[in-house]
Design an enzyme around this catalytic site. Structure first.
Site, mmCIF file in Angstrom:
data_model
loop_
_atom_site.group_PDB
_atom_site.id
_atom_site.type_symbol
_atom_site.label_atom_id
_atom_site.label_comp_id
_atom_site.label_asym_id
_atom_site.label_seq_id
_atom_site.Cartn_x
_atom_site.Cartn_y
_atom_site.Cartn_z
ATOM 1 N N CYS A 2 0.827 -1.195 0.000
ATOM 2 C CA CYS A 2 0.000 0.000 0.000
ATOM 3 C C CYS A 2 0.869 1.256 0.000
ATOM 4 C CB CYS A 2 -0.955 0.095 1.182
ATOM 5 S SG CYS A 2 -2.119 -1.236 1.276
ATOM 6 N N ARG A 27 4.001 -0.350 -4.773
ATOM 7 C CA ARG A 27 3.673 -0.875 -3.450
ATOM 8 C C ARG A 27 2.344 -1.630 -3.430
ATOM 9 N NH1 ARG A 27 6.706 1.433 0.485
ATOM 10 N NH2 ARG A 27 5.182 0.821 2.044
ATOM 11 N N TRP A 75 -2.518 -2.726 -1.714
ATOM 12 C CA TRP A 75 -2.087 -4.119 -1.838
ATOM 13 C C TRP A 75 -2.903 -4.849 -0.773
ATOM 14 C CZ3 TRP A 75 0.854 -6.974 -5.027
ATOM 15 C CH2 TRP A 75 1.232 -8.244 -4.593
ATOM 16 N N ASN A 101 -1.695 2.191 5.598
ATOM 17 C CA ASN A 101 -0.801 1.133 5.131
ATOM 18 C C ASN A 101 -0.371 0.359 6.365
ATOM 19 O OD1 ASN A 101 1.344 -0.389 4.049
ATOM 20 N ND2 ASN A 101 2.779 1.304 4.340
ATOM 21 N N GLY A 102 -0.567 -0.961 6.360
ATOM 22 C CA GLY A 102 -0.181 -1.765 7.524
ATOM 23 C C GLY A 102 -1.290 -2.718 7.897
ATOM 24 N N GLU A 483 18.808 -22.473 -5.197
ATOM 25 C CA GLU A 483 18.318 -21.109 -5.410
ATOM 26 C C GLU A 483 19.477 -20.163 -5.768
ATOM 27 O OE1 GLU A 483 15.628 -19.797 -5.974
ATOM 28 O OE2 GLU A 483 15.823 -17.680 -5.489
ATOM 29 N N LYS A 487 19.642 -18.003 -9.192
ATOM 30 C CA LYS A 487 19.779 -16.542 -9.228
ATOM 31 C C LYS A 487 20.952 -16.146 -10.111
ATOM 32 C CE LYS A 487 16.700 -15.330 -8.103
ATOM 33 N NZ LYS A 487 15.650 -16.093 -7.464
ATOM 34 N N GLU A 490 20.242 -16.818 -13.841
ATOM 35 C CA GLU A 490 19.121 -16.011 -14.325
ATOM 36 C C GLU A 490 19.517 -14.575 -14.680
ATOM 37 O OE1 GLU A 490 16.171 -15.676 -11.225
ATOM 38 O OE2 GLU A 490 14.566 -15.319 -12.661
ATOM 39 N N HIS A 506 29.517 -38.311 -6.876
ATOM 40 C CA HIS A 506 28.879 -39.312 -7.735
ATOM 41 C C HIS A 506 28.872 -38.886 -9.203
ATOM 42 C CE1 HIS A 506 27.775 -41.743 -4.330
ATOM 43 N NE2 HIS A 506 27.366 -40.630 -3.726
ATOM 44 N N LYS A 602 8.327 -11.839 -15.596
ATOM 45 C CA LYS A 602 8.072 -11.938 -14.153
ATOM 46 C C LYS A 602 7.072 -13.040 -13.843
ATOM 47 C CE LYS A 602 8.272 -10.732 -9.877
ATOM 48 N NZ LYS A 602 9.406 -11.402 -9.199
HETATM 49 O O1 M6R Z 1 5.105 -16.447 -9.477
HETATM 50 P P1 M6R Z 1 5.687 -17.798 -9.189
HETATM 51 O O2 M6R Z 1 6.293 -17.899 -7.830
HETATM 52 O O3 M6R Z 1 4.721 -18.910 -9.437
HETATM 53 O O4 M6R Z 1 6.857 -17.935 -10.248
HETATM 54 C C1 M6R Z 1 7.601 -19.103 -10.358
HETATM 55 C C2 M6R Z 1 8.829 -18.877 -11.165
HETATM 56 O O5 M6R Z 1 8.495 -18.476 -12.470
HETATM 57 C C3 M6R Z 1 9.749 -17.836 -10.556
HETATM 58 O O6 M6R Z 1 10.073 -18.151 -9.239
HETATM 59 C C4 M6R Z 1 11.044 -17.709 -11.365
HETATM 60 O O7 M6R Z 1 11.787 -18.877 -11.247
HETATM 61 C C5 M6R Z 1 11.835 -16.497 -10.906
HETATM 62 N N1 M6R Z 1 12.145 -15.663 -12.028
HETATM 63 C C6 M6R Z 1 13.097 -16.852 -10.210
HETATM 64 O O8 M6R Z 1 13.817 -15.736 -9.812
#
Ligand code: M6R
Length: 607
Positions: A2, A27, A75, A101-102, A483, A487, A490, A506, A602
């Protein structure tokens, strides 16, 4: 989550509020609204959806007369993202309008009390409680300032709000507690907002409000008071040097960095109202009607899938519930094996990921209960799941997901404790340690993130020429290794693989040479000696190592990256931002487009 803005001055207020809301839209953007006083009447405009929907409702005539007002972009936390729940909210007599907001944590209790006093509620929001409370306070005290102070003494939770009164045109009141609020000081005009960019086109002179401070302002002057005593507080004006464009990212170079740095607040938000201090009970009313599963099946993609893998360790060790974790795109094309008392959990930041959504539909067709853990209220997964927990990370703009994962981990950690408690498996000492450590965590993280960022920046200079990277971890930190690798690849386009450290021998160890470095998560936990041996095996093959470790590890590696130490599994919340910062700094150093990496989107709404 928000965005709020308030303006009082010499300009037509509505365009100022709209411009401010545009820069606060990151936000939240599921509804918006504004209010102002004109001709002795409060005027209210609200619309669900993005800001354009609100703009379309403003007829250009009389809206230009007001020179003060308040605005909000939402939000959703309490109640659907529709017009009725959109801010501002009014008291029953339409004398007061308020944007917030909160989260008012004790809103249910206060609502019951207010209903007994004759208040009528129109929305499902916690915010309406606040405006009704202030209105009651005005009746009692005859002064808005005193009424706010009285009301805030009854409120628990977090808030930043701004308020106008029909009876005092041109005056604005605002206060904060655990939510941001900044006062902007102009010439013949003053502002308050959730973030500086909202008023940056008009002034660079800012006053940072602290918790439990209340501001009263008109176009000519402002004053700050302590909530409760109403003693004046002296504040200093600071001048910010940001340009308007850069400030849209809150002063950060990229949304990703901003979102990494928001994680302490995300943790606070996720914990707000979730732990009953007296009993140590975890409060998850969203799953109250769901029996404790005999088996949990988690389905997700990408970073959310890694959050699912991490959850498996916690759920199995605290709640002793066996957990399967599957990638949604695999799950959806496999036969679904019916199993009694199994619960499916879908995890998704966006709530719109096509594979996860398809998996959810398949599960529902078979009549199994689905619990959704999701960051976007009103998204498809949030709407279609039988039970939903919203993760409270706020809007995540950077394609590389960071703070959303942090929020998912906090919530699934709480879910593990919740079900463990329902199975009578919870040792009260564990709860104490978890609660105390969680309480302390955000402040430590706030303090340590800048130094972690610097370490990441210096390490990336040494390692950014690598063509490939291993990320290693064991136990709880194996999903984090996955992860960290995701990152890095990506956003920096360096090939990276996450591995369980014990699995390296292995096969993958064949790849190790001086040009194939490893980032190993080697924390002071029961598996430390095991991972230490794995690192020796790498060094024997001349592999270079960065060890993410804690004080006194005694490791002799190329680069030791010492991170802070907290209780057991919560060390995750130091490891995660370290990995994110390493990827971020590497991508920046290599000149990559951090927030919009190539080939990605995204929200992956196609198969
Ligand atoms: O919106 P979601 O969490 O379902 O998205 C899943 C993946 O597309 C998302 O986590 C993607 O791997 C990211 N770009 C990773 O940073």
């Amino acid at each position: 989550m928000c965005g709020i803005i308030a303006y009082t001055g010499h300009r037509p207020a509505v365009p100022v509020l709209i411009e401010g809301l545009k820069s606060l839209e990151y936000r939240g953007y599921d509804s918006a609204g504004l209010a102002f006083v004109h001709m002795n009447r409060l005027h209210l405009f609200r619309a669900s959806g993005k800001l354009e929907a609100l703009e379309a409702k403003l007829d250009s005539g009389h809206v230009l007369h007001a020179t003060s007002g308040i605005g909000h972009t939402r939000w959703a936390t309490h109640g659907l993202p529709n017009e009725v729940n959109a801010h501002p909210h009014l008291d029953i007599n339409a004398h007061i309008a308020l944007v917030h907001n909160g989260i008012i944590e004790n809103f249910q209790e206060l609502k019951t009390m207010l209903v007994d006093c004759g208040c009528i509620f129109r929305s499902e929001t916690d915010t309406e409680v606040l405006v009704c409370l202030v209105s009651q306070g005005v009746k009692k005290t005859g002064s808005v300032r005193e009424a706010i102070s009285w009301a805030l003494n009854l409120v628990e939770g977090s808030y930043a709000f701004a308020l106008i009164s029909r009876d005092h045109p041109g005056t604005i009141w605002a206060a904060r507690h655990a939510s941001p609020l900044i006062l902007g000081h102009g010439t013949g005009e003053n502002f308050v907002a959730s973030d500086i960019p909202a008023f940056l086109p008009f002034t660079r002179e800012v006053i940072f409000l602290e918790d439990n401070e209340l501001v009263e302002m008109n176009s000519e002057k402002w004053a700050v008071f302590e909530v409760g005593t109403l003693k004046p507080v002296s504040k200093s004006i600071q001048t910010v040097s940001w340009d308007v464009q850069a400030a849209r990212k809150g002063g950060y170079k990229h949304f990703m960095l901003k979102e990494i740095f928001e994680q302490p607040q995300v943790i606070r938000n996720c914990l707000a109202g979730r732990i009953e201090r007296r009993t140590g009970n975890v409060l998850l009313p969203e799953v109250a009607n769901l029996s404790v599963p005999k088996r949990l099946h988690i389905i997700a993609c990408g970073t959310s899938y890694h959050a699912g893998l991490w959850t498996k360790y916690l759920m199995e060790s605290f709640a002793r519930i066996p957990v399967d974790v599957e990638i949604a795109s695999e799950f959806r094309y496999k036969p679904l094996v019916p199993e009694k008392d199994k619960v499916y959990l879908t995890i998704s930041q966006s709530g719109e990921t096509a594979d996860t959504l398809a998996a959810l539909s398949l599960i529902k067709e078979q009549g199994f209960p689905v619990l959704g853990l999701c960051n976007v209220a009103g998204s498809s997964i949030a709407r279609e799941s039988d039970h939903v927990i919203l993760t409270q990370a706020g809007p995540e703009i950077s394609v590389a997901s960071t703070k959303a994962m942090c929020s998912q981990l906090v919530l699934t950690f709480l879910l593990s404790l919740y079900w463990a408690r329902h199975k009578n498996l919870l040792d009260p000492q564990i709860v104490d340690r978890a609660v105390n450590s969680f309480d302390a965590l955000p402040d430590i993280l706030d303090q340590k993130l800048p130094a972690m960022s610097e370490t990441a920046a210096s390490l990336c200079r040494i390692y950014s020429s690598a063509r490939s990277f291993f990320f290693l971890g064991r136990g709880l930190y194996y999903p984090l290794a996955l992860e960290g690798a995701l990152k890095l690849k990506e956003i920096s386009y360096i090939h990276a693989e996450g591995y369980a450290a014990g699995e390296l021998k292995h096969g993958p160890i064949a790849l190790i040479d001086p040009d194939f470095p490893t980032l190993a998560i080697a924390l002071a936990d029961p598996l430390f000696r095991k991972i230490k041996s794995n690192l020796k095996e790498i060094q024997a093959r001349k592999g270079r190592i960065i060890a993410l470790t804690q004080e006194g590890s005694g490791l002799t590696v190329d680069n030791e990256w010492v991170i802070p130490q907290t209780w057991g599994p919560l060390n995750t919340f130091f490891v995660l931002p370290a990995l994110q910062l390493f990827a971020y700094e590497t991508a920046v150093y290599l000149g990559k487009d951090v927030d919009q990496p190539r080939n990605l989107a995204k929200s992956v709404t196609v198969e």
